[in-house]
Design a protein around this motif. Structure first.
Motif, PDB file in Angstrom:
ATOM      1  N   LEU A  59     -12.783  -0.588  -3.883  1.00  0.00           N
ATOM      2  CA  LEU A  59     -14.229  -0.551  -4.061  1.00  0.00           C
ATOM      3  C   LEU A  59     -14.831   0.426  -3.063  1.00  0.00           C
ATOM      4  N   THR A  60     -15.579   1.401  -3.565  1.00  0.00           N
ATOM      5  CA  THR A  60     -16.226   2.386  -2.709  1.00  0.00           C
ATOM      6  C   THR A  60     -17.711   2.386  -3.022  1.00  0.00           C
ATOM      7  N   PRO A  61     -18.557   2.186  -1.996  1.00  0.00           N
ATOM      8  CA  PRO A  61     -19.994   2.201  -2.262  1.00  0.00           C
ATOM      9  C   PRO A  61     -20.446   3.586  -2.710  1.00  0.00           C
ATOM     10  N   THR A  62     -21.387   3.607  -3.637  1.00  0.00           N
ATOM     11  CA  THR A  62     -21.963   4.868  -4.112  1.00  0.00           C
ATOM     12  C   THR A  62     -23.365   5.028  -3.522  1.00  0.00           C
ATOM     13  N   ASN A  63     -23.880   6.244  -3.556  1.00  0.00           N
ATOM     14  CA  ASN A  63     -25.194   6.539  -2.976  1.00  0.00           C
ATOM     15  C   ASN A  63     -26.335   5.791  -3.659  1.00  0.00           C
ATOM     16  N   ASP A  64     -26.145   5.392  -4.907  1.00  0.00           N
ATOM     17  CA  ASP A  64     -27.213   4.706  -5.649  1.00  0.00           C
ATOM     18  C   ASP A  64     -27.138   3.181  -5.513  1.00  0.00           C
ATOM     19  N   GLY A  65     -26.296   2.671  -4.602  1.00  0.00           N
ATOM     20  CA  GLY A  65     -26.198   1.234  -4.379  1.00  0.00           C
ATOM     21  C   GLY A  65     -25.154   0.549  -5.241  1.00  0.00           C
ATOM     22  N   GLY A  66     -24.452   1.317  -6.071  1.00  0.00           N
ATOM     23  CA  GLY A  66     -23.408   0.764  -6.924  1.00  0.00           C
ATOM     24  C   GLY A  66     -22.041   0.842  -6.270  1.00  0.00           C
ATOM     25  N   THR A  67     -21.020   0.779  -7.101  1.00  0.00           N
ATOM     26  CA  THR A  67     -19.632   0.782  -6.617  1.00  0.00           C
ATOM     27  C   THR A  67     -18.778   1.687  -7.493  1.00  0.00           C
ATOM     28  N   TRP A  68     -17.981   2.529  -6.846  1.00  0.00           N
ATOM     29  CA  TRP A  68     -16.923   3.244  -7.567  1.00  0.00           C
ATOM     30  C   TRP A  68     -15.726   2.308  -7.556  1.00  0.00           C
ATOM     31  N   PHE A  69     -15.258   1.958  -8.741  1.00  0.00           N
ATOM     32  CA  PHE A  69     -14.237   0.938  -8.924  1.00  0.00           C
ATOM     33  C   PHE A  69     -12.952   1.603  -9.381  1.00  0.00           C
ATOM     34  N   ARG A  70     -11.861   1.312  -8.694  1.00  0.00           N
ATOM     35  CA  ARG A  70     -10.543   1.846  -9.072  1.00  0.00           C
ATOM     36  C   ARG A  70      -9.567   0.681  -9.147  1.00  0.00           C
ATOM     37  N   LEU A  71      -8.935   0.523 -10.291  1.00  0.00           N
ATOM     38  CA  LEU A  71      -7.926  -0.514 -10.505  1.00  0.00           C
ATOM     39  C   LEU A  71      -6.594   0.184 -10.742  1.00  0.00           C
ATOM     40  N   THR A  72      -5.573  -0.213  -9.988  1.00  0.00           N
ATOM     41  CA  THR A  72      -4.226   0.331 -10.173  1.00  0.00           C
ATOM     42  C   THR A  72      -3.286  -0.833 -10.451  1.00  0.00           C
ATOM     43  N   HIS A  73      -2.581  -0.773 -11.583  1.00  0.00           N
ATOM     44  CA  HIS A  73      -1.604  -1.803 -11.959  1.00  0.00           C
ATOM     45  C   HIS A  73      -0.243  -1.114 -11.972  1.00  0.00           C
ATOM     46  N   ALA A  74       0.612  -1.496 -11.029  1.00  0.00           N
ATOM     47  CA  ALA A  74       1.902  -0.815 -10.871  1.00  0.00           C
ATOM     48  C   ALA A  74       3.038  -1.815 -10.761  1.00  0.00           C
ATOM     49  N   PRO A  75       4.211  -1.468 -11.303  1.00  0.00           N
ATOM     50  CA  PRO A  75       5.373  -2.343 -11.131  1.00  0.00           C
ATOM     51  C   PRO A  75       5.697  -2.467  -9.647  1.00  0.00           C
ATOM     52  N   MET A  76       6.156  -3.631  -9.269  1.00  0.00           N
ATOM     53  CA  MET A  76       6.525  -3.869  -7.878  1.00  0.00           C
ATOM     54  C   MET A  76       7.921  -3.329  -7.651  1.00  0.00           C
ATOM     55  N   ALA A  77       8.053  -2.400  -6.750  1.00  0.00           N
ATOM     56  CA  ALA A  77       9.366  -1.820  -6.452  1.00  0.00           C
ATOM     57  C   ALA A  77      10.148  -2.796  -5.592  1.00  0.00           C
ATOM     58  N   MET A  78      11.275  -3.196  -6.087  1.00  0.00           N
ATOM     59  CA  MET A  78      12.142  -4.101  -5.353  1.00  0.00           C
ATOM     60  C   MET A  78      13.311  -3.294  -4.803  1.00  0.00           C
ATOM     61  N   PRO A  79      13.515  -3.294  -3.493  1.00  0.00           N
ATOM     62  CA  PRO A  79      14.623  -2.516  -2.944  1.00  0.00           C
ATOM     63  C   PRO A  79      15.967  -3.082  -3.398  1.00  0.00           C
ATOM     64  N   ALA A  80      16.879  -2.193  -3.733  1.00  0.00           N
ATOM     65  CA  ALA A  80      18.230  -2.604  -4.132  1.00  0.00           C
ATOM     66  C   ALA A  80      19.092  -2.718  -2.890  1.00  0.00           C
ATOM     67  N   ALA A  81      20.009  -3.662  -2.908  1.00  0.00           N
ATOM     68  CA  ALA A  81      20.934  -3.823  -1.789  1.00  0.00           C
ATOM     69  C   ALA A  81      21.810  -2.584  -1.673  1.00  0.00           C
ATOM     70  N   ALA A  82      22.239  -2.286  -0.467  1.00  0.00           N
ATOM     71  CA  ALA A  82      23.076  -1.109  -0.240  1.00  0.00           C
ATOM     72  C   ALA A  82      24.365  -1.171  -1.040  1.00  0.00           C
ATOM     73  N   ASN A  83      24.856  -2.368  -1.329  1.00  0.00           N
ATOM     74  CA  ASN A  83      26.105  -2.503  -2.072  1.00  0.00           C
ATOM     75  C   ASN A  83      25.868  -2.767  -3.561  1.00  0.00           C
ATOM     76  N   SER A  84      24.659  -2.498  -4.038  1.00  0.00           N
ATOM     77  CA  SER A  84      24.326  -2.731  -5.436  1.00  0.00           C
ATOM     78  C   SER A  84      25.006  -1.707  -6.335  1.00  0.00           C
TER      79      SER A  84
END
Length: 113
Positions: free
Chosen positions: A78-103
């Motif tokens: 959420l970023t405030p705008t000069n007119d009193g509103g909000t610049w809205f950014r939604l990011t939906h991303a897969p969760m990166a799960m680290p693989a084991a070194a021996n995977s």
């Protein structure tokens, strides 16, 4: 910051101050009315910076959930705008799960045969 190529990003201007948008994202009754997450979705707060940024861990659960489906991260910025509103950014991303070194799973760090 390097953008995740699998992330979905949505941006728009909202005619409400960041504080009001924040309430819609953090009060369960408002969140449910605004985003209408499915009944079988578990949301857990990962990080938050009041009136600025909020990240939920999004996980499908219950009957009908896809077995082996990845959790994902949903981030609201959420970023405030000069007119009193909000610049809205939604990011939906897969969760990166680290693989084991021996995977034995192939991934970007593995060389193709």
């Amino acid at each position: 910051m390097i953008a995740d190529p699998d992330a979905l990003i949505f941006e728009c201007a909202l005619d409400a101050p960041p504080e009001k948008v924040w309430r819609a994202l953090t009060i369960p009754e408002y969140l449910e009315r605004w985003l209408k997450p499915a009944q079988a979705v578990d949301l857990d707060v990962v990080t938050s910076e009041e009136n600025r940024s909020l990240t939920y861990r999004w996980r499908e659960s219950g009957q009908g959930a896809i077995v082996g489906a990845e959790d994902s991260l949903v981030t609201f910025e959420l970023t405030p705008t000069n007119d009193g509103g909000t610049w809205f950014r939604l990011t939906h991303a897969p969760m990166a799960m680290p693989a084991a070194a021996n995977s034995n799973l192939r991934g970007p760090a593995m060389l193709a045969a």
